[in-house]
Design an enzyme around this catalytic site. Structure first.
Site, mmCIF file in Angstrom:
data_model
loop_
_atom_site.group_PDB
_atom_site.id
_atom_site.type_symbol
_atom_site.label_atom_id
_atom_site.label_comp_id
_atom_site.label_asym_id
_atom_site.label_seq_id
_atom_site.Cartn_x
_atom_site.Cartn_y
_atom_site.Cartn_z
ATOM 1 N N SER A 244 0.862 -1.185 0.000
ATOM 2 C CA SER A 244 0.000 0.000 0.000
ATOM 3 C C SER A 244 0.895 1.231 0.000
ATOM 4 O O SER A 244 2.106 1.123 0.125
ATOM 5 C CB SER A 244 -0.871 0.004 1.250
ATOM 6 O OG SER A 244 -0.039 0.209 2.383
ATOM 7 N N LYS A 245 0.281 2.393 -0.118
ATOM 8 C CA LYS A 245 1.054 3.644 -0.129
ATOM 9 C C LYS A 245 1.930 3.747 1.109
ATOM 10 O O LYS A 245 3.078 4.159 1.052
ATOM 11 C CB LYS A 245 0.099 4.842 -0.162
ATOM 12 C CG LYS A 245 -0.403 5.123 -1.558
ATOM 13 C CD LYS A 245 -0.404 6.612 -1.820
ATOM 14 C CE LYS A 245 -0.557 6.863 -3.303
ATOM 15 N NZ LYS A 245 -1.879 7.174 -3.723
ATOM 16 N N ARG A 246 1.344 3.364 2.237
ATOM 17 C CA ARG A 246 2.066 3.445 3.508
ATOM 18 C C ARG A 246 3.345 2.589 3.459
ATOM 19 O O ARG A 246 4.361 2.904 4.041
ATOM 20 C CB ARG A 246 1.121 2.945 4.609
ATOM 21 C CG ARG A 246 1.677 2.883 5.995
ATOM 22 C CD ARG A 246 0.542 2.547 6.965
ATOM 23 N NE ARG A 246 -0.178 1.329 6.551
ATOM 24 C CZ ARG A 246 0.200 0.095 6.884
ATOM 25 N NH1 ARG A 246 1.277 -0.088 7.618
ATOM 26 N NH2 ARG A 246 -0.493 -0.952 6.486
ATOM 27 N N GLY A 248 5.075 1.945 0.784
ATOM 28 C CA GLY A 248 6.036 2.360 -0.244
ATOM 29 C C GLY A 248 5.544 2.148 -1.657
ATOM 30 O O GLY A 248 6.324 2.192 -2.600
#
Ligand code: GLU
Length: 477
Positions: A244-246, A248
């Site tokens: 996920s974005k969190r 990376g």
């Protein structure tokens, strides 16, 4: 059909967003595989979805690949420009009896799916027009063209990473190759393009594995060889969940702005899912030499920022000052106060930074951190000291500064060995530990309690600026 032995790979991003980290790794693997075999990697922009493809995304992909050093050979192929050729392949399928016109309307398709769902069957096209007499075609309805897929047996993909993957043909329905408006579907376009681009090896994420079976059917129907396939496991987060974005799952441009060197990111990415013994560090040449699909793992690699940072620190320490200076450019540009920093770096600030770079690089894991630690170099006098730095001036601090100002004024040339010798002499003479002299110096010169080695700081700032900053904080009278 040409018989050829030269390896051709391709990277085929859809320009509907940025070049994400998984795509960057796919491009890298394709490039390394091609280079290892003395072949080429082509870039194909899969922009057939005109509504979702943007010029900005295309520019971001090209820019990201160039920055990371994984550019394709030759000009990129734009899939949208090849629609006529795709339609021609669909007609070829029709002529060969390997495809048929289907007149089922959108409403009928919905009803078909609902019926299937109600009867507990998979929601697939039921083959209505497969054997139906085209003379029964309803008037005024533009047909789609569907592949006449085999109803029985298996489609086997001998995947170079996943091993032999088998699909029951009864699960693969008669997919649409050409829409009623004459545009190709993704499935057809990929096959025709890979064939025409002489692609020998398709290396991509394993989210495309089922597509591989469908594409193999199209290849065979067209009488073409199926290229070798390698589906690499996707990248997951450190917790094993989908990236996920969190974790990376960001665009390559974000990594540039976060202060990673492309050579470090490249090295990190090659190790994400591929290994060569226990080795961690590879030059590009070594990657090319050792890369092979047999050493790509079958389970998802885990993205780990901590490891990326430590690898980046390694590359920063190894980088020549010129290289670091170049790499800092885009990092500076991404700062909120970019204009101020750029102005500082046009003058004396640049020389100071050049002198300080090796010791700054020793202490930072990213270029952003390095830049942050370098800001003192062009800070305006008198410096605003952090509270902890101010504390270092209490007691004897300011008095030592006054004395050091006098002693250092006599140092010539202004180089770190001479500066160190003088500060040591002073500390010895005053009967204090070196740190007791160095700490107020650091506070006065940097405004913080941490910095590169104090003699490096003096040398980087130069005589006039150093003495000026010391005088600003020294005891007067
Ligand atoms: N355009 C597809 C994607 O971006 C890749 C297609 C392929 O590699 O075959 O996911």
């Amino acid at each position: 059909m040409t018989t050829q032995s030269k390896v051709v790979t391709r990277f085929a991003p859809s320009p509907t967003g940025f070049l994400h980290i998984g795509g960057a790794r796919t491009a890298l693997f394709n490039l390394l595989f091609a280079r290892h075999h003395g072949g080429t990697m082509r870039l194909r922009i899969e922009d057939t979805d005109r509504a979702r493809s943007t010029d900005e995304a295309i520019a971001a992909i090209l820019d990201g690949l160039a920055w990371l050093g994984v550019e394709g050979d030759g000009e990129p192929v734009y899939q949208s420009a090849r629609a006529e050729r795709h339609a021609e392949a669909a007609r070829q399928l029709l002529d060969a009896g390997a495809a048929y016109r289907c007149y089922t309307s959108a409403e009928e398709l919905v009803a078909m799916r609902e019926r299937a769902a109600a009867e507990g069957r998979p929601p697939r096209y039921d083959g209505t027009w497969r054997d139906r007499d085209p003379a029964e075609a309803p008037e005024g309805v533009a047909p789609v063209i569907r592949l006449k897929a085999p109803l029985e047996g298996e489609t086997v993909i001998p995947d170079l990473v996943q091993g032999e993957v088998r699909f029951a043909n009864k699960d693969l329905d008669d997919l649409v190759v050409l829409r009623s408006d004459g545009t190709p579907t993704y499935m057809l376009a990929v096959v025709v393009d890979d064939h025409d681009m002489d692609v020998t090896h398709v290396i991509r994420g394993d989210d495309h594995l089922t597509n591989a079976a469908r594409q193999a059917l199209i290849y065979r129907a067209l009488g073409w060889d199926v290229p070798a396939m390698a589906h690499i496991p996707l990248i997951h987060g450190p917790d094993g969940a989908k990236l996920s974005k969190r974790h990376g799952a960001l665009g390559v441009d974000s990594y540039r702005a976060m202060g990673y060197l492309p050579e470090a990111l490249r090295n990190y990415l090659v190790r994400l899912g591929w290994s060569h013994g226990d080795e961690e560090f590879f030059t590009t040449q070594e990657m090319i030499e050792h890369f092979g699909l047999e050493a790509v793992g079958r389970s998802p690699a885990r993205f780990d920022f901590v490891k990326l940072e430590s690898m980046n620190g390694h590359y920063m320490r190894q980088a020549a000052p010129d290289r670091l200076m170049d790499a800092l450019g885009p990092v500076v540009a991404a700062q909120p106060d970019a204009a101020e920093i750029e102005a500082a770096l046009e003058g004396e600030g640049r020389e100071r930074l050049t002198r300080a770079l090796p010791s700054l690089a020793e202490r930072a894991r990213t270029l952003v951190e390095l830049l942050d630690n370098a800001r003192f170099l062009w800070a305006e006098r008198p410096l605003a000291l952090e509270p902890k730095a101010l504390q270092l001036l209490e007691g004897d601090g300011r008095r030592h500064l006054a004395a050091l100002h006098e002693r250092l004024s006599a140092v010539d040339p202004w180089v770190d060995e001479a500066l160190e010798a003088e500060v040591r002499r002073y500390a010895d003479g005053a009967g204090i530990k070196l740190g007791r002299a160095a700490q107020p110096l650091r506070a006065a010169l940097v405004g913080r309690t941490t910095s590169p080695g104090i003699f490096d700081v003096l040398a980087a700032l130069g005589r006039a600026e150093s003495l000026g900053r010391i005088a600003d904080q020294a005891a007067t009278g």
